[in-house]
Design a protein around this motif. Structure first.
Motif, mmCIF file in Angstrom:
data_model
loop_
_atom_site.group_PDB
_atom_site.id
_atom_site.type_symbol
_atom_site.label_atom_id
_atom_site.label_comp_id
_atom_site.label_asym_id
_atom_site.label_seq_id
_atom_site.Cartn_x
_atom_site.Cartn_y
_atom_site.Cartn_z
ATOM 1 N N ASN A 144 41.164 41.442 31.864
ATOM 2 C CA ASN A 144 39.885 41.576 31.172
ATOM 3 C C ASN A 144 39.016 42.694 31.740
ATOM 4 N N TYR A 145 39.248 43.089 32.995
ATOM 5 C CA TYR A 145 38.499 44.205 33.579
ATOM 6 C C TYR A 145 38.789 45.519 32.848
ATOM 7 N N MET A 146 39.946 45.618 32.250
ATOM 8 C CA MET A 146 40.409 46.895 31.712
ATOM 9 C C MET A 146 39.672 47.262 30.433
ATOM 10 N N THR A 147 39.555 48.554 30.191
ATOM 11 C CA THR A 147 38.892 49.035 28.984
ATOM 12 C C THR A 147 39.820 48.867 27.782
ATOM 13 N N GLY A 250 30.197 23.717 50.769
ATOM 14 C CA GLY A 250 29.076 23.816 49.847
ATOM 15 C C GLY A 250 29.145 25.012 48.922
ATOM 16 N N GLU A 251 28.021 25.726 48.783
ATOM 17 C CA GLU A 251 27.927 26.880 47.886
ATOM 18 C C GLU A 251 28.918 27.973 48.252
ATOM 19 N N ARG A 252 29.102 28.186 49.549
ATOM 20 C CA ARG A 252 30.026 29.241 49.966
ATOM 21 C C ARG A 252 31.455 28.892 49.573
ATOM 22 N N PHE A 253 31.829 27.613 49.664
ATOM 23 C CA PHE A 253 33.153 27.184 49.215
ATOM 24 C C PHE A 253 33.321 27.489 47.729
ATOM 25 N N GLU A 254 32.343 27.145 46.924
ATOM 26 C CA GLU A 254 32.447 27.339 45.481
ATOM 27 C C GLU A 254 32.498 28.816 45.116
ATOM 28 N N TYR A 255 31.804 29.661 45.889
ATOM 29 C CA TYR A 255 31.874 31.103 45.657
ATOM 30 C C TYR A 255 33.276 31.621 45.982
ATOM 31 N N GLU A 256 33.804 31.231 47.135
ATOM 32 C CA GLU A 256 35.085 31.768 47.599
ATOM 33 C C GLU A 256 36.257 31.234 46.786
ATOM 34 N N LYS A 376 35.675 45.839 45.785
ATOM 35 C CA LYS A 376 36.350 44.682 45.172
ATOM 36 C C LYS A 376 35.365 43.545 44.920
ATOM 37 N N MET A 377 34.515 43.268 45.904
ATOM 38 C CA MET A 377 33.569 42.173 45.771
ATOM 39 C C MET A 377 32.552 42.449 44.661
ATOM 40 N N LYS A 378 32.083 43.677 44.568
ATOM 41 C CA LYS A 378 31.092 44.021 43.552
ATOM 42 C C LYS A 378 31.678 43.965 42.150
ATOM 43 N N GLN A 379 32.923 44.415 41.998
ATOM 44 C CA GLN A 379 33.564 44.347 40.691
ATOM 45 C C GLN A 379 33.664 42.898 40.218
ATOM 46 N N THR A 380 34.086 42.024 41.123
ATOM 47 C CA THR A 380 34.231 40.618 40.766
ATOM 48 C C THR A 380 32.875 39.959 40.549
ATOM 49 N N ASP A 381 31.901 40.306 41.371
ATOM 50 C CA ASP A 381 30.545 39.766 41.188
ATOM 51 C C ASP A 381 29.981 40.126 39.815
ATOM 52 N N ARG A 382 30.183 41.363 39.401
ATOM 53 C CA ARG A 382 29.666 41.775 38.085
ATOM 54 C C ARG A 382 30.286 40.953 36.975
ATOM 55 N N TYR A 383 31.606 40.763 37.055
ATOM 56 C CA TYR A 383 32.310 40.030 36.000
ATOM 57 C C TYR A 383 31.897 38.560 35.976
ATOM 58 N N ARG A 384 31.757 37.968 37.160
ATOM 59 C CA ARG A 384 31.468 36.527 37.247
ATOM 60 C C ARG A 384 29.972 36.218 37.319
ATOM 61 N N LYS A 385 29.157 37.272 37.347
ATOM 62 C CA LYS A 385 27.703 37.108 37.464
ATOM 63 C C LYS A 385 27.349 36.315 38.733
ATOM 64 N N ALA A 396 27.440 39.714 54.433
ATOM 65 C CA ALA A 396 27.282 40.714 53.371
ATOM 66 C C ALA A 396 26.519 41.923 53.891
ATOM 67 N N GLU A 397 25.404 41.675 54.581
ATOM 68 C CA GLU A 397 24.611 42.790 55.108
ATOM 69 C C GLU A 397 25.413 43.590 56.129
ATOM 70 N N ALA A 398 26.146 42.887 56.991
ATOM 71 C CA ALA A 398 26.905 43.578 58.031
ATOM 72 C C ALA A 398 28.071 44.387 57.452
ATOM 73 N N MET A 399 28.575 43.980 56.299
ATOM 74 C CA MET A 399 29.661 44.717 55.642
ATOM 75 C C MET A 399 29.116 45.817 54.741
ATOM 76 N N GLY A 400 27.788 45.967 54.698
ATOM 77 C CA GLY A 400 27.181 47.035 53.891
ATOM 78 C C GLY A 400 27.065 46.704 52.424
ATOM 79 N N TYR A 401 27.180 45.399 52.100
ATOM 80 C CA TYR A 401 27.063 44.966 50.706
ATOM 81 C C TYR A 401 25.586 44.881 50.342
ATOM 82 N N GLU A 402 25.198 45.556 49.259
ATOM 83 C CA GLU A 402 23.793 45.533 48.830
ATOM 84 C C GLU A 402 23.665 44.970 47.424
#
Length: 402
Positions: A144-147, A250-256, A376-385, A396-402
């Motif tokens: 589904n990511y594909m154009t 908890g929430e982190r489990f459901e995210y991962e 990779k994380m941002k692509q998946t975050d966008r798709y899954r909101k 996230a901050e330490a890995m430079g994720y903004e």
């Protein structure tokens, strides 16, 4: 014979089937087993004994017997360099009753005792540490990511989705397994999600009916979302260990582990523990924590939760693939905060020693700038909101994720 200290018993006794129908000597081997022309064996076409007796496997056994460290086994060597109990070492512990019976003198032994079965990629979750290789849900998302301009049928995810159906369309494989049952001492069923694969329960029923079950141990890795109707079958087997893949809470489990609900998984764990208490000499449970960039900072919380549970055992599993999730690819800042957090953590005796080994593994790692992880994380975050920084703010901050 005098065996080298680096000897591994698995090439003599085991084969792993992959979710797409290829094979490896074990689940941590980097390379798949190939024939004399260099082509990967395909379980749609080749039986397990042929692969087990192949020239590739004979060469691997010879390498081990000569004291070499095969490159395909580098993940074990990397873990041992950090002082961890690798798959190679752990197998001698888990399969201790077989260690002295292995026919190391023979490069074509007749001891296919252990089959690690990843029976396709059918799964109901899209775990962040997984992919199309092991999850049909992930494969569909990647497609589904594909154009619209992309030929989706040429994409690797589409091919994995098709190839992952092999156990449901290859009856000769199941016939072959039934023939092997008199010699089998140990099965592992992992994922996809094994409790969603009816064919494996049919195989277990056959083992019960033929009187083989009492000689066979089983190990499962499950995502904890399923309560199978066929669970009564397990009481006929020698031992059954059910390992729950729980990497956070908890929430982190459901995210991962996207698609899972923390409360539902905890309810299922309680059901399995009630079943275990009915058959205390047959069934045991384990919690399997897969250590990766997402959860390594939060291991103290996870271990504190485990201390409130009644698992028979726990296991720290080091993630090596996908590479961008491996903790040897932490950024310098993430490396510092994780090591400091783990070193200062309030871990009990049963966890502390392994935490120190994880710290050493991180310190031995080459590190990275985190770019592939972030992309990779941002692509998946966008798709899954979703938002990694919302549930995992510190790492996230330490890995430079903004």
């Amino acid at each position: 014979m005098n065996l080298p200290k680096t000897i591994c018993m698995l090439p003599w006794i085991s084969i792993e089937t992959s979710p797409i129908g290829t094979t490896r000597p074990c689940c941590l081997a980097i390379d798949e087993i190939v024939d004399d022309q260099g082509n990967k064996f395909d379980l749609n076409k080749t039986d397990l004994e042929t692969i087990y007796n192949s020239s590739y496997m004979q060469r691997l056994r010879k390498q081990f017997r000569q004291g070499e460290k095969p490159e395909t086994c580098n993940r074990c060597w990397q873990e041992e360099d950090a002082g961890r109990v690798s798959k190679r070492i752990y197998s001698k512990i888990r399969l201790k009753e077989l260690v002295d019976k292995v026919d190391y003198d023979n490069e074509i032994p007749k001891q296919l005792w252990f089959v690690d079965l990843k029976l396709g990629n059918i799964c109901n979750l899209k775990c962040r540490i997984c992919g199309s290789w092991s999850s049909s849900k992930w494969a569909q998302e990647e497609i589904n990511y594909m154009t619209e301009l992309t030929n989706k049928k040429d994409h690797l995810a589409y091919k994995f989705l098709q190839q992952g159906a092999w156990p449901r369309k290859t009856q000769t494989f199941w016939d072959n397994l039934r023939q092997l049952l008199p010699n089998i001492k140990y099965f592992e069923f992992t994922g996809g999600e094994p409790f969603m694969i009816q064919e494996h329960f049919d195989l277990l029923q056959y083992a019960v009916d033929q009187g083989y079950a009492k000689n066979i141990d089983i190990h499962y890795n499950t995502n904890g979302t399923q309560w199978p109707d066929s669970h009564e079958l397990w009481s006929h087997f020698r031992r059954v260990e059910i390992a729950f893949s729980i990497d956070n809470i908890g929430e982190r489990f459901e995210y991962e582990r996207y698609g899972a609900r923390w409360n539902e998984v905890q309810e299922n764990i309680s059901k399995f523990h009630q079943l275990r208490d009915r058959f205390p000499n047959k069934i045991t449970t384990q919690v399997c924590m897969t250590i990766n960039i997402q959860n390594v900072y939060y291991l103290e919380d996870l271990c504190n939760w485990i201390n409130t549970q009644t698992f028979n055992d726990h296991f720290f599993n080091m993630l090596h693939d996908p590479k961008h999730m491996c903790i040897d690819n932490l950024t310098p800042e993430a490396k510092t905060i994780v090591v400091n957090k783990l070193a200062a953590g309030n871990f009990g005796p049963k966890h502390k020693a392994e935490i120190l080994r994880i710290i050493k593994f991180i310190e031995n790692g080459s590190g990275s700038n985190g770019a592939k992880f972030r992309n990779k994380m941002k692509q998946t975050d966008r798709y899954r909101k979703q938002n990694f920084a919302k549930t995992h703010a510190e790492i996230a901050e330490a890995m430079g994720y903004e």
